[in-house]
Design a protein around this motif. Structure first.
Motif, PDB file in Angstrom:
ATOM      1  N   ALA A  55      35.858  -0.294 -33.788  1.00 31.84           N
ATOM      2  CA  ALA A  55      37.019   0.555 -34.033  1.00 31.84           C
ATOM      3  C   ALA A  55      38.301  -0.111 -33.558  1.00 31.84           C
ATOM      4  CB  ALA A  55      36.833   1.902 -33.329  1.00 31.84           C
ATOM      5  N   LEU A  56      38.246  -0.740 -32.392  1.00 36.00           N
ATOM      6  CA  LEU A  56      39.426  -1.446 -31.881  1.00 36.00           C
ATOM      7  C   LEU A  56      39.799  -2.612 -32.785  1.00 36.00           C
ATOM      8  CD1 LEU A  56      38.676  -1.501 -28.036  1.00 36.00           C
ATOM      9  CD2 LEU A  56      40.415  -0.151 -29.223  1.00 36.00           C
ATOM     10  N   GLY A  57      38.790  -3.309 -33.294  1.00 35.74           N
ATOM     11  CA  GLY A  57      39.046  -4.428 -34.196  1.00 35.74           C
ATOM     12  C   GLY A  57      39.694  -3.977 -35.486  1.00 35.74           C
ATOM     13  N   VAL A  58      39.207  -2.863 -36.040  1.00 32.23           N
ATOM     14  CA  VAL A  58      39.790  -2.330 -37.268  1.00 32.23           C
ATOM     15  C   VAL A  58      41.240  -1.913 -37.025  1.00 32.23           C
ATOM     16  CG1 VAL A  58      39.698  -0.392 -38.895  1.00 32.23           C
ATOM     17  CG2 VAL A  58      37.601  -1.576 -38.253  1.00 32.23           C
ATOM     18  N   THR A  59      41.497  -1.298 -35.882  1.00 31.10           N
ATOM     19  CA  THR A  59      42.860  -0.865 -35.558  1.00 31.10           C
ATOM     20  C   THR A  59      43.791  -2.053 -35.403  1.00 31.10           C
ATOM     21  OG1 THR A  59      41.999   1.095 -34.429  1.00 31.10           O
ATOM     22  CG2 THR A  59      44.264   0.460 -33.946  1.00 31.10           C
ATOM     23  N   ALA A  60      43.320  -3.088 -34.693  1.00 27.51           N
ATOM     24  CA  ALA A  60      44.164  -4.260 -34.442  1.00 27.51           C
ATOM     25  C   ALA A  60      44.466  -5.028 -35.732  1.00 27.51           C
ATOM     26  CB  ALA A  60      43.482  -5.179 -33.429  1.00 27.51           C
ATOM     27  N   LEU A  61      43.442  -5.288 -36.528  1.00 24.41           N
ATOM     28  CA  LEU A  61      43.647  -6.041 -37.764  1.00 24.41           C
ATOM     29  C   LEU A  61      44.413  -5.222 -38.800  1.00 24.41           C
ATOM     30  CD1 LEU A  61      40.199  -7.861 -38.212  1.00 24.41           C
ATOM     31  CD2 LEU A  61      42.359  -8.834 -37.434  1.00 24.41           C
ATOM     32  N   GLY A  62      44.244  -3.903 -38.735  1.00 22.96           N
ATOM     33  CA  GLY A  62      44.920  -3.046 -39.703  1.00 22.96           C
ATOM     34  C   GLY A  62      46.425  -3.000 -39.525  1.00 22.96           C
ATOM     35  N   ARG A  63      46.930  -3.465 -38.385  1.00 24.58           N
ATOM     36  CA  ARG A  63      48.371  -3.465 -38.140  1.00 24.58           C
ATOM     37  C   ARG A  63      49.075  -4.619 -38.851  1.00 24.58           C
ATOM     38  NH1 ARG A  63      48.530  -2.167 -31.606  1.00 24.58           N
ATOM     39  NH2 ARG A  63      47.776   0.001 -31.747  1.00 24.58           N
ATOM     40  N   SER A  64      48.307  -5.595 -39.294  1.00 23.61           N
ATOM     41  CA  SER A  64      48.913  -6.740 -39.978  1.00 23.61           C
ATOM     42  C   SER A  64      49.384  -6.337 -41.369  1.00 23.61           C
ATOM     43  CB  SER A  64      47.889  -7.885 -40.083  1.00 23.61           C
ATOM     44  OG  SER A  64      48.404  -8.931 -40.865  1.00 23.61           O
ATOM     45  N   ALA A  65      50.632  -6.621 -41.656  1.00 23.09           N
ATOM     46  CA  ALA A  65      51.186  -6.276 -42.967  1.00 23.09           C
ATOM     47  C   ALA A  65      50.631  -7.168 -44.069  1.00 23.09           C
ATOM     48  CB  ALA A  65      52.707  -6.391 -42.923  1.00 23.09           C
ATOM     49  N   ARG A  66      50.043  -8.289 -43.701  1.00 22.35           N
ATOM     50  CA  ARG A  66      49.546  -9.244 -44.686  1.00 22.35           C
ATOM     51  C   ARG A  66      48.056  -9.077 -44.954  1.00 22.35           C
ATOM     52  NH1 ARG A  66      51.817 -15.095 -43.064  1.00 22.35           N
ATOM     53  NH2 ARG A  66      51.058 -15.498 -45.192  1.00 22.35           N
ATOM     54  N   MET A  67      47.446  -8.084 -44.317  1.00 19.71           N
ATOM     55  CA  MET A  67      46.008  -7.874 -44.510  1.00 19.71           C
ATOM     56  C   MET A  67      45.737  -6.395 -44.736  1.00 19.71           C
ATOM     57  SD  MET A  67      42.836  -8.771 -41.939  1.00 19.71           S
ATOM     58  CE  MET A  67      43.237 -10.516 -41.974  1.00 19.71           C
ATOM     59  N   SER A  68      45.055  -6.082 -45.823  1.00 17.97           N
ATOM     60  CA  SER A  68      44.733  -4.686 -46.106  1.00 17.97           C
ATOM     61  C   SER A  68      43.641  -4.201 -45.160  1.00 17.97           C
ATOM     62  CB  SER A  68      44.263  -4.535 -47.554  1.00 17.97           C
ATOM     63  OG  SER A  68      43.010  -5.174 -47.742  1.00 17.97           O
ATOM     64  N   GLN A  69      43.559  -2.891 -45.005  1.00 21.73           N
ATOM     65  CA  GLN A  69      42.549  -2.318 -44.117  1.00 21.73           C
ATOM     66  C   GLN A  69      41.144  -2.596 -44.632  1.00 21.73           C
ATOM     67  OE1 GLN A  69      42.301   2.018 -43.657  1.00 21.73           O
ATOM     68  NE2 GLN A  69      42.157   1.715 -41.460  1.00 21.73           N
ATOM     69  N   ASP A  70      40.961  -2.563 -45.957  1.00 20.74           N
ATOM     70  CA  ASP A  70      39.642  -2.850 -46.525  1.00 20.74           C
ATOM     71  C   ASP A  70      39.187  -4.265 -46.171  1.00 20.74           C
ATOM     72  OD1 ASP A  70      39.318  -0.393 -47.602  1.00 20.74           O
ATOM     73  OD2 ASP A  70      39.861  -0.947 -49.643  1.00 20.74           O
ATOM     74  N   THR A  71      40.124  -5.217 -46.206  1.00 17.60           N
ATOM     75  CA  THR A  71      39.779  -6.597 -45.851  1.00 17.60           C
ATOM     76  C   THR A  71      39.368  -6.690 -44.396  1.00 17.60           C
ATOM     77  OG1 THR A  71      41.356  -7.443 -47.483  1.00 17.60           O
ATOM     78  CG2 THR A  71      40.628  -8.968 -45.774  1.00 17.60           C
ATOM     79  N   ALA A  72      40.117  -6.028 -43.512  1.00 18.51           N
ATOM     80  CA  ALA A  72      39.790  -6.037 -42.083  1.00 18.51           C
ATOM     81  C   ALA A  72      38.422  -5.426 -41.828  1.00 18.51           C
ATOM     82  CB  ALA A  72      40.866  -5.282 -41.301  1.00 18.51           C
ATOM     83  N   ILE A  73      38.159  -4.294 -42.477  1.00 24.05           N
ATOM     84  CA  ILE A  73      36.866  -3.627 -42.301  1.00 24.05           C
ATOM     85  C   ILE A  73      35.740  -4.505 -42.819  1.00 24.05           C
ATOM     86  CG2 ILE A  73      35.467  -1.655 -43.021  1.00 24.05           C
ATOM     87  CD1 ILE A  73      38.069  -0.032 -43.149  1.00 24.05           C
ATOM     88  N   GLY A  74      35.939  -5.131 -43.984  1.00 19.86           N
ATOM     89  CA  GLY A  74      34.909  -5.997 -44.556  1.00 19.86           C
ATOM     90  C   GLY A  74      34.592  -7.186 -43.669  1.00 19.86           C
ATOM     91  N   LEU A  75      35.622  -7.810 -43.105  1.00 23.86           N
ATOM     92  CA  LEU A  75      35.412  -8.957 -42.231  1.00 23.86           C
ATOM     93  C   LEU A  75      34.641  -8.550 -40.970  1.00 23.86           C
ATOM     94  CD1 LEU A  75      38.887 -10.712 -42.525  1.00 23.86           C
ATOM     95  CD2 LEU A  75      36.700 -11.593 -43.363  1.00 23.86           C
ATOM     96  N   LEU A  76      35.059  -7.457 -40.356  1.00 26.16           N
ATOM     97  CA  LEU A  76      34.377  -7.002 -39.140  1.00 26.16           C
ATOM     98  C   LEU A  76      32.963  -6.525 -39.442  1.00 26.16           C
ATOM     99  CD1 LEU A  76      37.344  -5.103 -37.471  1.00 26.16           C
ATOM    100  CD2 LEU A  76      36.187  -7.113 -36.560  1.00 26.16           C
ATOM    101  N   PHE A  77      32.788  -5.888 -40.582  1.00 24.75           N
ATOM    102  CA  PHE A  77      31.460  -5.435 -41.008  1.00 24.75           C
ATOM    103  C   PHE A  77      30.501  -6.619 -41.093  1.00 24.75           C
ATOM    104  CE2 PHE A  77      29.044  -3.631 -44.915  1.00 24.75           C
ATOM    105  CZ  PHE A  77      27.941  -3.375 -44.129  1.00 24.75           C
ATOM    106  N   ALA A  78      30.934  -7.669 -41.817  1.00 22.27           N
ATOM    107  CA  ALA A  78      30.084  -8.853 -41.980  1.00 22.27           C
ATOM    108  C   ALA A  78      29.854  -9.553 -40.653  1.00 22.27           C
ATOM    109  CB  ALA A  78      30.726  -9.809 -42.989  1.00 22.27           C
ATOM    110  N   GLY A  79      30.909  -9.670 -39.847  1.00 23.56           N
ATOM    111  CA  GLY A  79      30.786 -10.364 -38.567  1.00 23.56           C
ATOM    112  C   GLY A  79      29.870  -9.656 -37.596  1.00 23.56           C
ATOM    113  N   MET A  80      30.037  -8.340 -37.453  1.00 21.02           N
ATOM    114  CA  MET A  80      29.205  -7.580 -36.520  1.00 21.02           C
ATOM    115  C   MET A  80      27.756  -7.544 -36.986  1.00 21.02           C
ATOM    116  SD  MET A  80      31.112  -6.508 -33.981  1.00 21.02           S
ATOM    117  CE  MET A  80      30.564  -4.957 -33.265  1.00 21.02           C
ATOM    118  N   LEU A  81      27.550  -7.405 -38.289  1.00 27.10           N
ATOM    119  CA  LEU A  81      26.187  -7.380 -38.813  1.00 27.10           C
ATOM    120  C   LEU A  81      25.500  -8.722 -38.595  1.00 27.10           C
ATOM    121  CD1 LEU A  81      24.114  -5.642 -40.282  1.00 27.10           C
ATOM    122  CD2 LEU A  81      25.030  -6.476 -42.449  1.00 27.10           C
TER     123      LEU A  81
END
Length: 274
Positions: free
Chosen positions: A76-102
């Motif tokens: 959740a913290l990772g999604v919040t932190a990455l989601g603040r970037s104007a150059r990265m969509s929230q879906d991209t942040a969630i997908g990256l963290l999803f793949a990384g954590m899995l």
């Protein structure tokens, strides 16, 4: 009636029913916002993001619930932190963290010799093994989720429909978004023991999605979702008892089936009205 009430005379089935009802309540409180805000992918990613924490807890002999909470919190913290970037969509942040954590979770699991036995319950749930202590934990989760949903209701509504207006009204949308992520995290962590991380998504999303077709007010969606989830739990346990199927998977399947039945009925009713 004996076929309907008979299984619930057994103590562990009765405890499983209470556990499912409590899970339905906490999932209704969190899942409504997941559906209303279109965050289904986030819910799925969060449920799988618990794997590293649970795998580490299993390997070290720690508490699985604590491991799941820490891992989901980090997600959740990772999604919040990455989601603040104007150059990265929230879906991209969630997908990256999803793949990384899995991936991290699978790597940790691969180090365990008996992971297939130890983590089967984590992946698919073991509702029939619920104990009295688990019911107390679930009840506490429902109380916390209810408090968060009540206190954050106004901010959550503004955030769901008009984030800019939420900021204008001084409702602190970033804080509200963090609280909402915390609410979703709480629901997933509290529920995984009942239906497992692979199936918790069904109880989190299916009942609210079924109610959204019939209700427009958030409290009504939450109330209807809790009822649908509870009925799905009871029906799933009965089917599991008589058919000899996995209880957690059967509960999740009934919940998803209820959504499709609701969608079909809504389409028929709207077609007649037109």
């Amino acid at each position: 009636m004996e076929h309907v009430l008979g299984p619930f005379e057994v103590s562990f089935v009765r405890q499983a029913l209470w556990a499912g009802i409590l899970v339905s309540l906490v999932c209704a409180l969190a899942g409504t916002w997941v559906v209303v805000r279109g965050l289904a992918f986030l819910g799925d990613a969060m449920s799988h993001g618990m794997l590293p924490g649970v795998a580490l807890a299993s390997l070290t002999g720690g508490n699985l619930l604590v491991g799941a909470a820490l891992s989901a919190g980090a997600m959740a913290l990772g999604v919040t932190a990455l989601g603040r970037s104007a150059r990265m969509s929230q879906d991209t942040a969630i997908g990256l963290l999803f793949a990384g954590m899995l991936a991290l979770g699978v790597i940790i699991v691969s180090r365990a010799r008996s992971f297939a036995v130890d983590l089967t319950g984590f992946l698919f749930g073991d509702v029939l093994a619920v104990r009295g202590q688990d019911l107390v934990t679930l009840a506490a989760a429902v109380a916390v989720a209810g408090l968060v949903a009540l206190l954050g209701h106004r901010a959550f509504v503004a955030l769901a429909f008009d984030p800019r207006k939420a900021h204008t009204l001084g409702l602190r949308p970033r804080l509200a978004n963090g609280l909402m992520l915390g609410l979703v995290t709480l629901a997933i962590v509290a529920s995984f023991h009942v239906v497992g991380t692979l199936l918790v998504f069904g109880l989190l999303v299916a009942p609210p999605a079924a109610m959204v077709l019939w209700a427009r007010r958030i409290p009504m969606i939450m109330l209807g979702s809790a009822v649908i989830g509870s009925v799905s739990t009871m029906a799933g346990l009965l089917l599991s008892w008589h058919l000899g199927t996995a209880a957690g998977a059967t509960i999740a399947a009934v919940a998803v089936g209820t959504f499709f039945a609701s969608a079909l009925l809504a389409r028929l009713c709207h077609g007649r009205a037109a």
